[in-house]
Design a protein around this motif. Structure first.
Motif, PDB file in Angstrom:
ATOM      1  N   ARG A   1       9.175  -0.513  13.677  1.00  0.00           N
ATOM      2  CA  ARG A   1       8.418  -0.772  12.448  1.00  0.00           C
ATOM      3  C   ARG A   1       7.057  -1.405  12.741  1.00  0.00           C
ATOM      4  O   ARG A   1       6.087  -1.160  12.035  1.00  0.00           O
ATOM      5  N   SER A   2       7.013  -2.266  13.747  1.00  0.00           N
ATOM      6  CA  SER A   2       5.729  -2.829  14.183  1.00  0.00           C
ATOM      7  C   SER A   2       5.857  -3.292  15.624  1.00  0.00           C
ATOM      8  O   SER A   2       6.975  -3.427  16.138  1.00  0.00           O
ATOM      9  N   ARG A   3       4.717  -3.539  16.260  1.00  0.00           N
ATOM     10  CA  ARG A   3       4.735  -3.917  17.677  1.00  0.00           C
ATOM     11  C   ARG A   3       5.087  -5.400  17.861  1.00  0.00           C
ATOM     12  O   ARG A   3       5.420  -5.816  18.971  1.00  0.00           O
TER      13      ARG A   3
ATOM     14  N   PRO B   1       7.251  -7.455  15.290  1.00  0.00           N
ATOM     15  CA  PRO B   1       7.953  -7.782  14.037  1.00  0.00           C
ATOM     16  C   PRO B   1       8.396  -9.243  13.971  1.00  0.00           C
ATOM     17  O   PRO B   1       8.513  -9.803  12.882  1.00  0.00           O
TER      18      PRO B   1
ATOM     19  N   GLN C   1      -1.279 -11.328  19.389  1.00  0.00           N
ATOM     20  CA  GLN C   1      -0.975  -9.897  19.360  1.00  0.00           C
ATOM     21  C   GLN C   1      -2.069  -9.104  20.060  1.00  0.00           C
ATOM     22  O   GLN C   1      -1.794  -8.181  20.837  1.00  0.00           O
TER      23      GLN C   1
ATOM     24  N   TYR D   1       1.776   0.152  13.643  1.00  0.00           N
ATOM     25  CA  TYR D   1       1.504  -1.123  12.973  1.00  0.00           C
ATOM     26  C   TYR D   1       1.667  -2.286  13.946  1.00  0.00           C
ATOM     27  O   TYR D   1       2.592  -2.322  14.741  1.00  0.00           O
ATOM     28  N   ARG D   2       0.748  -3.245  13.849  1.00  0.00           N
ATOM     29  CA  ARG D   2       0.683  -4.341  14.813  1.00  0.00           C
ATOM     30  C   ARG D   2       1.706  -5.435  14.510  1.00  0.00           C
ATOM     31  O   ARG D   2       2.446  -5.861  15.394  1.00  0.00           O
TER      32      ARG D   2
ATOM     33  N   PRO E   1       4.757  -4.289   8.917  1.00  0.00           N
ATOM     34  CA  PRO E   1       4.986  -2.841   8.749  1.00  0.00           C
ATOM     35  C   PRO E   1       4.254  -2.287   7.527  1.00  0.00           C
ATOM     36  O   PRO E   1       4.255  -2.891   6.452  1.00  0.00           O
ATOM     37  N   TYR E   2       3.589  -1.156   7.733  1.00  0.00           N
ATOM     38  CA  TYR E   2       2.881  -0.399   6.692  1.00  0.00           C
ATOM     39  C   TYR E   2       1.654  -1.118   6.131  1.00  0.00           C
ATOM     40  O   TYR E   2       1.006  -0.606   5.225  1.00  0.00           O
TER      41      TYR E   2
ATOM     42  N   TYR F   1      -0.330  -3.963   8.412  1.00  0.00           N
ATOM     43  CA  TYR F   1      -1.209  -4.329   9.521  1.00  0.00           C
ATOM     44  C   TYR F   1      -0.494  -4.083  10.843  1.00  0.00           C
ATOM     45  O   TYR F   1       0.569  -4.652  11.077  1.00  0.00           O
TER      46      TYR F   1
END
Length: 436
Positions: free
Chosen positions: A363-365, A367, A405, A429-430, A433-434, A436
């Motif tokens: 979902r993100s790098r 989370p 990050q 996404y950094r 999720p959805y 940034y």
């Protein structure tokens, strides 16, 4: 300690700067203490507001810095002695309490440093001693942290500066393994960022000790002191506000979770990559206990009753953040240790490294950072909306995590090359999720 007869081969010169180089390092080294004091003098019972009227601020600053009494008032010998005793307590607890020895990640020398695991035991011992002291002497006996706030801040800053100088000087001894980012040759920058990777005294690792013990545990003790101060003012612990109890519960749980999962810290950037210098020293010893506790200190002189509905909503937000934080870290730790109970998908780089592309890490790098931000917001909400200052923590923490990050992405880009570009397309996404 690593033997390095050629010097530059193992400890190459740092050729790039972070934090805008030496000028930025100097500004932050001065700015962190200034901001710590400013958050007190700009948001306290004696300040005339939180913040005070902006029209009064310039005159007040000028009056303060030109007053000898104001400068001498920053020092409190009794607070300094208590702080030094607290630090010594943590060192002794590390030495005498039982604990397993675990290996960290492999260093450039091929060695794996061993760390003693007993931070959680130290935490329980500190809570036990504190609880017994309050039970025997009453809440009024533990209000001294609130009463001597400025003195404790100053004592922690002195300790941070001394440690930063000592480890910087010691890093020039033969055989010291330096941080890749801390060997620039500029003393201002290297003092700030940390020149030596793992400064140690025998088996005592200075960096990991400071990261988890003196400041982090003191954060909880500071909050307990704030509860005691509010209890004295409101006629007993039974009259402490629900907002204060929520702040204590949230932050104590966060600290306890970090200390209980102590081995997880040995894979973080602070331990594996960053040297130990003034940046980490002042962050661990001053910033964490005396800035992160701002909400509890504010609630001493601005008590607030939330009511069942608001308290439940804030509790739910904190639990959601904690669930994301812990579940995401659990997925990562399981995967790093060769386990994959959720059958998560992953991307294999040319170097053989495996990067998760499903679950939370799909979902993100980062989370876990998203969970951290949600918890930070939940810690600030109990203070209400009368002032933006009590939301300083969530704003600062978000900026810090975004900076981390970006640092991590830069390191991964260097490490994985074109594979990192492929991975970013799979996980675009950094942090959030959805969004940034």
């Amino acid at each position: 300690m690593a033997k390095n007869p050629k010097g530059d081969a193992l400890n190459p010169r740092t050729t790039t700067y972070e934090f805008l180089g030496p000028p930025g390092a100097l500004l932050i080294s001065i700015g962190v203490p200034v901001m710590t004091y400013a958050l007190y003098f700009g948001c306290s019972e004696t300040s005339g507001g939180c913040p005070p009227p902006l029209s009064l601020v310039p005159d007040r600053i000028l009056e303060a810095v030109s007053s000898k009494d104001w400068w001498t008032g920053l020092w409190d010998t009794e607070a300094a002695v208590i702080y030094l005793a607290w630090y010594a307590f943590c060192v002794v607890a590390w030495a005498v309490l039982p604990g397993d020895w675990v290996e960290g990640v492999q260093m450039r020398t091929g060695e794996k440093k061993k760390y003693k695991i007993n931070a959680f035991s130290t935490f329980l011992l500190a809570l036990g001693v504190t609880s017994g002291y309050i039970w025997r002497n009453g809440p009024e006996s533990f209000t001294f942290i609130y009463q001597k706030w400025v003195g404790f801040v100053t004592a922690s800053l002195v300790m941070s500066v001394v440690q930063g100088l000592v480890v910087y000087i010691a890093s020039f001894r033969q055989g010291a393994l330096l941080a890749l980012g801390g060997n620039s040759g500029n003393p201002i920058y290297d003092f700030y960022i940390g020149r030596e990777l793992n400064p140690s005294i025998g088996s005592f690792d200075v960096k990991s000790f400071n990261e988890l013990r003196p400041g982090l545990i003191l954060w909880v003790l500071v909050n307990i002191s704030m509860i005691c101060e509010q209890a004295v003012r409101r006629g007993g612990l039974a009259n402490v506000t629900d907002s204060m109890w929520l702040v204590l519960a949230f932050q104590t749980w966060y600290v306890a979770d970090g200390l209980y999962n102590e081995p997880a810290i040995f894979t973080t950037m602070d331990i594996t990559t960053d040297g130990f210098g003034f940046m980490l020293a002042v962050g661990d010893l001053t910033w964490v206990p005396f800035v992160y506790s701002l909400q509890a200190r504010y609630l001493v002189f601005k008590p607030m009753e939330l009511g069942a509905l608001c308290a439940t909503g804030i509790l739910a937000l904190n639990l959601l953040g904690y669930y994301i934080f812990r579940d995401a870290n659990g997925e990562k730790n399981d995967f790093r240790n060769g386990r994959n109970p959720k059958n998560l998908q992953y991307f294999t780089t040319e170097k053989g490294s495996k990067l998760l592309t499903s679950g939370w890490w799909g979902r993100s790098r980062h989370p876990n950072y998203f969970g951290d931000i949600l918890m930070a917001l939940a810690w600030s909400l109990p203070t209400g909306f009368d002032t933006p200052i009590t939301y300083f923590y969530v704003i600062y923490f978000s900026v810090l995590l975004i900076h981390r990050q970006r640092r991590d992405d830069e390191n991964c880009e260097k490490k994985y090359g074109k594979d990192w570009e492929t991975y970013k397309k799979l996980v675009p996404y950094r942090i959030i999720p959805y969004i940034y």
